[in-house]
Design a protein around this motif. Structure first.
Motif, PDB file in Angstrom:
ATOM      1  N   ARG A  46       6.753   1.767   5.287  1.00 32.26           N
ATOM      2  CA  ARG A  46       6.207   0.944   4.212  1.00 32.26           C
ATOM      3  C   ARG A  46       4.997   0.200   4.780  1.00 32.26           C
ATOM      4  O   ARG A  46       5.036  -0.231   5.938  1.00 32.26           O
ATOM      5  CB  ARG A  46       7.280  -0.050   3.740  1.00 32.26           C
ATOM      6  CG  ARG A  46       6.996  -0.711   2.413  1.00 32.26           C
ATOM      7  CD  ARG A  46       8.102  -1.687   2.040  1.00 32.26           C
ATOM      8  NE  ARG A  46       9.256  -1.005   1.472  1.00 32.26           N
ATOM      9  CZ  ARG A  46      10.505  -1.297   1.790  1.00 32.26           C
ATOM     10  NH1 ARG A  46      10.776  -2.213   2.696  1.00 32.26           N
ATOM     11  NH2 ARG A  46      11.497  -0.676   1.204  1.00 32.26           N
ATOM     12  N   THR A  47       3.917   0.073   3.995  1.00 27.85           N
ATOM     13  CA  THR A  47       2.712  -0.593   4.505  1.00 27.85           C
ATOM     14  C   THR A  47       2.188  -1.616   3.510  1.00 27.85           C
ATOM     15  O   THR A  47       2.477  -1.551   2.304  1.00 27.85           O
ATOM     16  CB  THR A  47       1.582   0.423   4.794  1.00 27.85           C
ATOM     17  OG1 THR A  47       1.227   1.088   3.582  1.00 27.85           O
ATOM     18  CG2 THR A  47       1.994   1.433   5.840  1.00 27.85           C
ATOM     19  N   TRP A  48       1.406  -2.554   4.057  1.00 29.29           N
ATOM     20  CA  TRP A  48       0.746  -3.575   3.253  1.00 29.29           C
ATOM     21  C   TRP A  48      -0.679  -3.738   3.777  1.00 29.29           C
ATOM     22  O   TRP A  48      -0.925  -3.543   4.976  1.00 29.29           O
ATOM     23  CB  TRP A  48       1.454  -4.933   3.381  1.00 29.29           C
ATOM     24  CG  TRP A  48       2.874  -4.909   2.940  1.00 29.29           C
ATOM     25  CD1 TRP A  48       3.373  -5.263   1.737  1.00 29.29           C
ATOM     26  CD2 TRP A  48       4.011  -4.514   3.728  1.00 29.29           C
ATOM     27  NE1 TRP A  48       4.743  -5.112   1.698  1.00 29.29           N
ATOM     28  CE2 TRP A  48       5.157  -4.652   2.920  1.00 29.29           C
ATOM     29  CE3 TRP A  48       4.181  -4.046   5.018  1.00 29.29           C
ATOM     30  CZ2 TRP A  48       6.435  -4.347   3.361  1.00 29.29           C
ATOM     31  CZ3 TRP A  48       5.451  -3.738   5.464  1.00 29.29           C
ATOM     32  CH2 TRP A  48       6.563  -3.896   4.638  1.00 29.29           C
ATOM     33  N   THR A  49      -1.619  -4.102   2.909  1.00 34.06           N
ATOM     34  CA  THR A  49      -3.012  -4.262   3.349  1.00 34.06           C
ATOM     35  C   THR A  49      -3.678  -5.430   2.653  1.00 34.06           C
ATOM     36  O   THR A  49      -3.241  -5.892   1.594  1.00 34.06           O
ATOM     37  CB  THR A  49      -3.846  -2.998   3.048  1.00 34.06           C
ATOM     38  OG1 THR A  49      -3.966  -2.849   1.638  1.00 34.06           O
ATOM     39  CG2 THR A  49      -3.221  -1.756   3.649  1.00 34.06           C
ATOM     40  N   ASN A  50      -4.749  -5.857   3.255  1.00 36.73           N
ATOM     41  CA  ASN A  50      -5.636  -6.866   2.664  1.00 36.73           C
ATOM     42  C   ASN A  50      -7.022  -6.577   3.219  1.00 36.73           C
ATOM     43  O   ASN A  50      -7.327  -6.942   4.352  1.00 36.73           O
ATOM     44  CB  ASN A  50      -5.188  -8.278   3.038  1.00 36.73           C
ATOM     45  CG  ASN A  50      -6.112  -9.341   2.451  1.00 36.73           C
ATOM     46  OD1 ASN A  50      -6.895  -9.054   1.543  1.00 36.73           O
ATOM     47  ND2 ASN A  50      -6.018 -10.552   2.980  1.00 36.73           N
ATOM     48  N   TYR A 109       0.882  -1.169   0.000  1.00 39.15           N
ATOM     49  CA  TYR A 109       0.000   0.000   0.000  1.00 39.15           C
ATOM     50  C   TYR A 109       0.918   1.216   0.000  1.00 39.15           C
ATOM     51  O   TYR A 109       1.943   1.227  -0.679  1.00 39.15           O
ATOM     52  CB  TYR A 109      -0.934  -0.101   1.221  1.00 39.15           C
ATOM     53  CG  TYR A 109      -1.871   1.074   1.464  1.00 39.15           C
ATOM     54  CD1 TYR A 109      -2.718   1.561   0.462  1.00 39.15           C
ATOM     55  CD2 TYR A 109      -1.921   1.684   2.707  1.00 39.15           C
ATOM     56  CE1 TYR A 109      -3.578   2.637   0.708  1.00 39.15           C
ATOM     57  CE2 TYR A 109      -2.783   2.743   2.970  1.00 39.15           C
ATOM     58  CZ  TYR A 109      -3.595   3.229   1.971  1.00 39.15           C
ATOM     59  OH  TYR A 109      -4.426   4.281   2.216  1.00 39.15           O
ATOM     60  N   ARG A 110       0.632   2.233   0.746  1.00 35.56           N
ATOM     61  CA  ARG A 110       1.424   3.461   0.690  1.00 35.56           C
ATOM     62  C   ARG A 110       2.800   3.272   1.351  1.00 35.56           C
ATOM     63  O   ARG A 110       2.958   2.504   2.295  1.00 35.56           O
ATOM     64  CB  ARG A 110       0.697   4.590   1.410  1.00 35.56           C
ATOM     65  CG  ARG A 110      -0.609   5.005   0.772  1.00 35.56           C
ATOM     66  CD  ARG A 110      -1.369   5.951   1.679  1.00 35.56           C
ATOM     67  NE  ARG A 110      -0.614   7.151   2.001  1.00 35.56           N
ATOM     68  CZ  ARG A 110      -0.836   7.906   3.073  1.00 35.56           C
ATOM     69  NH1 ARG A 110      -1.777   7.561   3.935  1.00 35.56           N
ATOM     70  NH2 ARG A 110      -0.117   8.974   3.294  1.00 35.56           N
ATOM     71  N   SER A 111       3.777   4.013   0.874  1.00 32.51           N
ATOM     72  CA  SER A 111       5.084   4.086   1.532  1.00 32.51           C
ATOM     73  C   SER A 111       5.553   5.527   1.422  1.00 32.51           C
ATOM     74  O   SER A 111       5.022   6.314   0.645  1.00 32.51           O
ATOM     75  CB  SER A 111       6.087   3.140   0.862  1.00 32.51           C
ATOM     76  OG  SER A 111       6.261   3.504  -0.495  1.00 32.51           O
ATOM     77  N   GLY A 112       6.550   5.878   2.226  1.00 34.55           N
ATOM     78  CA  GLY A 112       7.031   7.260   2.160  1.00 34.55           C
ATOM     79  C   GLY A 112       7.940   7.620   3.302  1.00 34.55           C
ATOM     80  O   GLY A 112       8.473   6.744   4.003  1.00 34.55           O
TER      81      GLY A 112
END
Lengths: 594, 409
Positions: free
Chosen positions: A383-387, A366-369
């Motif tokens: 850093r991110t991840w989603t479901n 998902y979004r990172s920055g």
């Protein structure tokens, strides 16, 4: 007459309760106690202020609500009789949660092998199934005069992973609160917009428990009960206000809401497929301290019936064509102003932040920055991840130079030895910090502690023990206290299940601090102060209680149970446990040695 | 300290022998757990052994103390109203009572049992001493362990020290205190703090009358029947004063001003100073004590101030917690009343905790002494978490005031 009883009597007298103590006794106390006399004056003023006129409710709505929430006497009796079991469940919280975490840790398959109907499994699995949601929202509450009426109504929209829009109109006017990626906003009489919001930043209003209550129930191994409501299959959950605090705070926004006590009883009807709350009802707890609290606030609390009700109707989950939520037109330039939290979305390279070799099934980037906070001198990347509604967030820096763990995990953390070195868990197990040789990291998310730990171990970073001069160096475990011969009072967790995420300990030369964290906001803090006897009492309503066979003191204003045992002052504090629960919890504590 | 006839010493030692015997006889075998001074190591549960010795060579051996089951404490602000105790005695259910008087004494110096000076204060200076005077005819019948105190005070000019006070003084049985410039008291017993409500020195009513311990502060009451009925009966005699009732474990020390640490325990933690009066309110403190303990700090939110060095981390912690929670707006830096202020309490209750630099006043204008609190409960909760007691719920409310009570918890 003690102050607590006097304040209850004042409230009862306002309500015209026949059983109120004789007015002579009350008057005598009010004449001798300026604090209670002042309380009566404020209570009268509050009562008058709360006697507002409600607008007409929709035809039949109030009657339908009252009928729906009326609890037959037999059910009430049953509910009360269940309380001891709930108390025991609360007391044994750490045992069950720790045991569950232990099992999950060893399962390492990403799915908790718990009962099919336990709350943690139910919400953990459901959160991955919700991509979007639309619903009508109706909120009711009991006013100071004791009448239940419509208070606000509107709609709720959700677009995964963190787009939320809640619009409500009621006595307090119209309010709109929204989140979408780097933007969050609130619009009522004025509008305020937040830009540069970090993904899943609690400070930037992230009410995801309103969609699926993972924070509330993600570590709750109690069961649910399947039934149907208005033709929809639902799972019924009974808990307390304390446990769903985040959800209620998100929902009760922008209006003049009556206070709820942390011990108040909550029943939720969660959609059987998505775990979205279709209905929430809050009723007054029968606890005596709760009655005193209501009296202090001048609230009318007739026995039984609901204090607050939320209904989500016309629920549509994962239907196509849900528009992304966005701020009201022109709100970014309104007088309320736009505030930049300093997060900039960009690609983050592996040299800046390690990449996990394992992620829970279905998790996608998902979004990172980069965090560019004013005045901050550390380069922090994310850093991110989603479901669906589920999410993971890895934050790190290679320039950390402060004498504490990176990531604001709080004063109490728990060290855990893993295959890749030492990692540090936050009190509630929702965050894990790693102090590496050239990088400092924190992983947090809505998944279980075991999954977080597996992700951390797949980062390829060796976790080092924090230096002796860091604040967290006193972090320890029950086992280590036992091995060191350190006498301390601890929750009843066996050494083999100390890998759970619910008890965190810090020990220094003259004190031991223990955080006991349960589901949602439920929890307590235990402090042992070596060599100190009883302290003077700050609370005029403090009362003597027997705890562990010793004369102790409960202070309702502080939520504090205190006693002296084995030469130590022991203080057990909780904003969310009742006096009876604290005493029962105290009775379950055991000494590590001696 | 001037040379002193030794007759009192001999009398004191003789009494001391009797007292030790009585103490052991009366305290051994008592049930319940020991009540402890704040900084006094508590006894293991059930064993109820409490140290009752002073650290001087004349200190008695340890004794075993029974835990007071606790009479009911009744106290009012500004001293008891006239006739209050007589009224209480007539309340149905009251089976016995004793009136306790209390005032601060000016301590000029101390001597050991052997006659050697232990401490001496410069002329014109004094050490504030928290003193109680008890009625020998009734105290022993109402207060558990009180018979030890009574037996020790039968000789004129005798004095009983609480354990913490004896530790501070560095004297034990046979030691002497000079108070008020001329009066000499001989120590005839050292007892657990709980037996004397952690007072620094206890004398008889008669001795108290000669040295200035005369203000009736509290009544300790034995009763039968329902406590609420007795409280109601007592309230009828309050003469417009506000009354506080405490019993058993409801508070640590059954004394007036029961919501704060007794002065002996403040001294134990933060040190003892000599002072002299500048006027009716302000004191000049021993510069050496000030230099060793009071520091100037730049506090978050509140700005620059002077405080006791040991309290600074607690105040800083509380303010940092407020900042982390986004609650700094609850404290108005322009309305900060300060921390260190060497002065007396305006109500004749001795030396202010501000003189030790262990109290702060915030949002002063909106929260006047004796007035209604306008402090935000979240501010109060954070301060309490860091061990700073709030004055807003005292019998005479002081809602601006926060002072040291315990380590953070």
């Amino acid at each position: 007459m003690i102050c607590e009883r006097a304040r209850v009597a004042v409230s009862e007298r306002m309500d015209g309760v026949d059983a109120a103590p004789s007015s002579a006794a009350l008057e005598a106390h009010l004449q001798s106690c300026g604090t209670c006399a002042e309380f009566e004056r404020l209570a009268l003023r509050t009562r008058r202020a709360l006697r507002f006129d409600l607008p007409p409710a929709p035809d039949g709505a109030v009657e339908r609500v009252i009928a729906a929430v009326s609890v037959p006497p037999s059910a009430r009796t049953q509910q009360r009789s269940r309380r001891p079991r709930r108390v025991v469940a609360a007391v044994a919280l750490f045992c069950t949660c720790a045991a569950a975490a232990f099992v999950v840790t060893r399962a390492r398959d990403g799915v908790a092998p718990a009962m099919a109907d336990d709350r943690a499994t139910f919400v953990a699995q459901a959160q991955t199934r919700v991509q979007s949601l639309q619903a009508a929202v109706a909120l009711y509450q009991r006013d100071a005069a004791g009448a239940v009426g419509a208070h606000a109504a509107g709609n709720l929209t959700y677009v995964a992973p963190e787009g939320v829009l809640l619009r409500l109109t009621g006595d307090g006017g119209a309010v709109e609160i929204g989140v979408n990626g780097e933007t969050a906003w609130r619009a009522d009489a004025t509008s305020t917009v937040i830009r540069g919001r970090e993904p899943f930043d609690a400070a930037g209003w992230s009410p995801l428990d309103l969609i699926v209550p993972v924070d509330a129930f993600g570590r709750d191994e109690a069961g649910t009960s399947a039934t149907a409501r208005d033709g929809h299959p639902v799972e019924v959950v009974t808990t307390t206000v304390a446990q769903i605090d985040e959800l209620l705070t998100a929902l009760r926004t922008g209006q003049d809401w009556r206070p709820l006590h942390p011990a108040d009883t909550v029943t939720l009807w969660l959609d059987a497929s998505s775990a979205v709350p279709r209905r929430i009802e809050v009723a007054a707890s029968p606890d005596a301290d709760r009655a005193a609290w209501a009296a202090r606030l001048g609230l009318a609390e007739p026995a039984g019936g609901a204090l607050f009700i939320a209904e989500l109707t016309e629920l549509r989950v994962n239907e196509p064509a849900v528009a992304p939520v966005s701020p009201p037109a022109g709100s970014s330039t309104t007088a309320g102003g736009a505030r930049d939290l300093g997060f900039v979305d960009r690609t983050v390279g592996e040299a800046e932040l390690p990449v996990p070799g394992w992620l829970p099934a279905g998790m996608a980037p998902y979004r990172s920055g980069e965090r560019r906070s004013p005045g901050a001198d550390d380069a922090v990347v994310v850093r991110t991840w989603t479901n669906g509604r589920a999410w993971l967030k890895l934050t790190g820096t290679r320039t950390w130079h402060r004498d504490q763990l990176f990531g604001s995990l709080g004063a109490l953390v728990r060290p855990v030895s893993t295959d890749t070195g030492v990692v540090y868990l936050s009190e509630d197990g929702s965050s894990i910090a790693v102090h590496g040789a050239d990088v400092d990291l924190v992983l947090t998310g809505s998944v279980g502690t075991a999954e977080l730990q597996r992700v951390v171990e797949s980062l390829g970073v060796r976790g080092l023990a924090v230096p002796a001069w860091w604040a967290e160096s006193g972090s320890t475990t029950v086992d280590d206290l036992q091995r060191a011969g350190r006498e301390a009072l601890v929750p009843p967790i066996g050494s083999e299940t100390d890998g759970g995420a619910t008890v965190t300990i810090s020990a220094t030369d003259d004190r031991v601090d223990v955080a006991i964290v349960g589901p949602g906001a439920r929890g307590a803090r235990l402090v042992l102060l070596d060599g100190l006897g009883a302290a003077p009492s700050e609370d005029p309503d403090a009362r003597a209680v027997e705890v562990r066979g010793i004369a102790g003191r409960y202070s309702p204003a502080l939520g504090e149970l205190a006693w002296v045992e084995r030469g130590r002052r022991v203080v057990l504090t909780s904003a969310t446990f009742t006096a009876a629960e604290l005493v029962e919890l105290a009775d379950q504590l055991r000494w590590t040695s001696g | 300290m001037s040379a002193t006839p030794r007759r009192l010493s001999l009398a004191g030692l003789a009494v001391a022998g009797v007292v030790c015997g009585i103490a052991v006889a009366s305290l051994v075998g008592g049930g319940g757990s020991a009540a402890n001074g704040d900084e006094t190591p508590a006894a293991p549960t059930g064993a109820s052994t409490t140290r009752a010795t002073a650290p001087s060579s004349s200190a008695p051996p340890p004794v075993t103390a029974a835990a007071p089951a606790g009479p009911m404490l009744v106290w009012t602000t500004g001293g008891l109203p006239p006739g209050f105790a007589d009224g209480i005695a007539a309340v149905p259910g009251v089976t016995g009572l004793t009136v306790v008087r209390g005032d601060d004494l000016d301590l000029d110096g101390t001597e050991s049992a052997a006659g050697s000076p232990v401490s001496e204060v410069r002329p014109g200076w004094f050490i504030p001493l928290d003193a109680l005077a008890v009625d020998l005819a009734t105290y022993g019948r109402v207060v558990p362990g009180g018979d030890v105190v009574v037996a020790a005070l039968t000789t004129p000019d005798s004095a009983v020290l609480g354990a913490t006070s004896a530790e501070l003084r560095g004297i034990g049985i046979g030691g002497r205190l000079t108070v008020g410039g001329a009066h000499e008291l001989t120590v005839t017993a050292v007892v657990p703090d709980a037996v004397v409500a952690a007072a620094e020195v206890v004398v008889s009513l008669e001795t108290g009358a000669t040295i200035g311990v005369t203000t009736p502060r509290s009544v300790l009451v034995r009763y039968t029947g329902a406590r609420s009925d007795v409280e109601r009966g007592i309230t009828a005699h309050r003469d417009g004063r506000q009354v506080r009732f405490r019993e058993g474990a409801e508070t640590a020390y059954l004394r007036h001003g029961d919501a704060v640490l007794p002065q002996a325990l403040i001294k134990q933690r933060f040190g003892e100073f000599a002072a002299r009066h500048r006027d009716g309110t302000w004191l000049e403190l021993d510069p050496a004590w000030v230099a060793a303990n009071i520091v100037e700090v730049d506090l978050p939110v509140l700005g620059r101030t002077r405080c006791h060095a040991l309290v600074v981390p607690m105040v800083e912690g509380a303010l940092a917690e407020l900042a982390n929670a986004g609650l700094t707006s609850l404290v108005d830096p322009a309305d900060f009343g300060g921390c260190y202020a060497p002065r007396l309490i305006g109500t004749g209750l001795g030396v202010s905790r501000h003189a030790w630099g262990v109290a702060i006043d915030v949002n002063v204008a909106a929260n006047p002494l004796g007035g209604t609190s306008r402090q935000d409960p979240r501010l109060v909760a954070v301060m309490r978490h860091w061990g700073l007691a709030w004055g807003g719920e005292w019998l005479r409310p002081d809602p601006m005031h926060f002072e040291y009570l315990s380590p953070p918890r």
